[in-house]
Scaffold this active site. Structure first.
Site, PDB file in Angstrom:
ATOM      1  N   CYS A 111       0.830  -1.211   0.000  1.00 29.47           N
ATOM      2  CA  CYS A 111       0.000   0.000   0.000  1.00 29.47           C
ATOM      3  C   CYS A 111       0.865   1.263   0.000  1.00 29.47           C
ATOM      4  O   CYS A 111       1.541   1.534  -0.971  1.00 29.47           O
ATOM      5  CB  CYS A 111      -1.007  -0.021   1.146  1.00 29.47           C
ATOM      6  SG  CYS A 111      -2.368   1.131   0.863  1.00 29.47           S
ATOM      7  N   HIS A 163      -3.661  -4.901   0.213  1.00 27.16           N
ATOM      8  CA  HIS A 163      -3.258  -5.296   1.572  1.00 27.16           C
ATOM      9  C   HIS A 163      -3.292  -6.819   1.703  1.00 27.16           C
ATOM     10  O   HIS A 163      -4.263  -7.384   2.230  1.00 27.16           O
ATOM     11  CB  HIS A 163      -4.184  -4.658   2.619  1.00 27.16           C
ATOM     12  CG  HIS A 163      -3.859  -3.242   2.934  1.00 27.16           C
ATOM     13  ND1 HIS A 163      -2.998  -2.879   3.947  1.00 27.16           N
ATOM     14  CD2 HIS A 163      -4.260  -2.091   2.358  1.00 27.16           C
ATOM     15  CE1 HIS A 163      -2.889  -1.567   3.991  1.00 27.16           C
ATOM     16  NE2 HIS A 163      -3.646  -1.059   3.033  1.00 27.16           N
ATOM     17  N   GLU A 194      -1.857  -8.739   3.737  1.00 29.12           N
ATOM     18  CA  GLU A 194      -1.866  -9.240   5.127  1.00 29.12           C
ATOM     19  C   GLU A 194      -3.299  -9.492   5.612  1.00 29.12           C
ATOM     20  O   GLU A 194      -3.493 -10.219   6.583  1.00 29.12           O
ATOM     21  CB  GLU A 194      -1.137  -8.263   6.063  1.00 29.12           C
ATOM     22  CG  GLU A 194      -1.911  -7.013   6.462  1.00 29.12           C
ATOM     23  CD  GLU A 194      -1.980  -5.948   5.373  1.00 29.12           C
ATOM     24  OE1 GLU A 194      -1.401  -6.159   4.290  1.00 29.12           O
ATOM     25  OE2 GLU A 194      -2.620  -4.903   5.619  1.00 29.12           O
TER      26      GLU A 194
END
Ligand code: MN
Length: 245
Positions: free
Chosen positions: A114, A222, A224
């Site tokens: 990001c 993102h 994660e």
């Protein structure tokens, strides 16, 4: 076998008068994703003016992970700050850019998410759209920021197409991949030393990697938040931790 240490620069939390002094914070999900992939995460204080201490920290790292956060200050890429540019964190810009430059010199692995892909691009001499909606005609919506009513950070907002032969293609496969999208800025002028490895349907750059074989991978989404549901996102983290090892 010791596990690789991965540094994560924190972000500034402004002082709350009477409650909190200025703090350095980091979202927990990044730390957990790196732990799950086998790394030892290490949060880094924002002390750009103490280069000696920062260098001591850097020297102990096997890899550098760059997370999401506020906007990179446009002065870092030679632009005036537009009204639609958001809050900035200049000490964080300075620390991350220093860590990126040292890592490039040493070929230390970097994974950037990001804001991370944006700060890598700036550190290498590129520029950013200060607001995609304001500066890129025809852009689709990318700013699916969580709200109190809808806090989901894993909402699959748009597809990306990966580029043949890229590291992302290796991890994610040949088909379009649905990703989350919590950004209002994006790469405008791609920096020398980077190549595009993924794009959104409107052409917005969603993935880059270094051109010289050094493990330098950036994604605009993102991952994660997607590791539970998507084995490709787990492969992305695993590849970085393996490179750091
Ligand atoms: Mn996006």
């Amino acid at each position: 076998m010791s596990r690789p240490v991965v540094g994560i620069a924190t972000q500034t939390l402004e002082a709350i008068p009477g409650e909190l002094p200025p703090c350095w914070i980091m979202g927990q999900k990044y730390v957990h994703a790196l732990r799950s992939a086998g790394a030892v995460p290490w949060l880094i204080p924002l002390i750009p003016d103490d280069r000696a201490t920062l260098r001591e920290i850097y020297d102990r790292l096997d890899g550098v992970f760059l997370t999401g956060g506020v906007d990179v200050d446009p002065s870092q890429y030679g632009e005036e700050k537009a009204v639609y540019c958001g809050r900035t964190d200049p000490p964080r810009d300075a620390v991350e850019i220093q860590l990126i430059r040292w890592s490039l010199a040493d070929r230390k692995p970097i994974l950037a998410v990001c804001r991370g892909i944006q700060v890598v691009n700036v550190a290498l001499g590129g520029s950013l759209f200060q607001d995609v909606a304001a500066e890129l005609p025809g852009a689709i919506k990318h700013d699916y920021f969580p709200t109190k009513d809808n806090p989901a950070r894993n909402y699959l907002a748009h597809p990306i197409a990966t580029v043949t032969g890229s590291r992302l293609r290796e991890y994610l496969g040949p088909d379009p991949v649905a990703v989350n999208s919590m950004h209002h800025q994006a790469i405008k002028r791609l920096a020398p030393g980077l190549k595009v490895t993924a794009t959104a349907p409107d052409g917005v750059i969603e993935g880059v990697e270094g051109t010289n074989g050094h493990y330098l991978v950036g994604v605009q989404w993102h991952p994660e938040e997607l590791t539970d549901a998507d084995s490709g996102m787990r492969r992305l983290f695993a590849s970085f931790v393996e490179a750091a090892h």
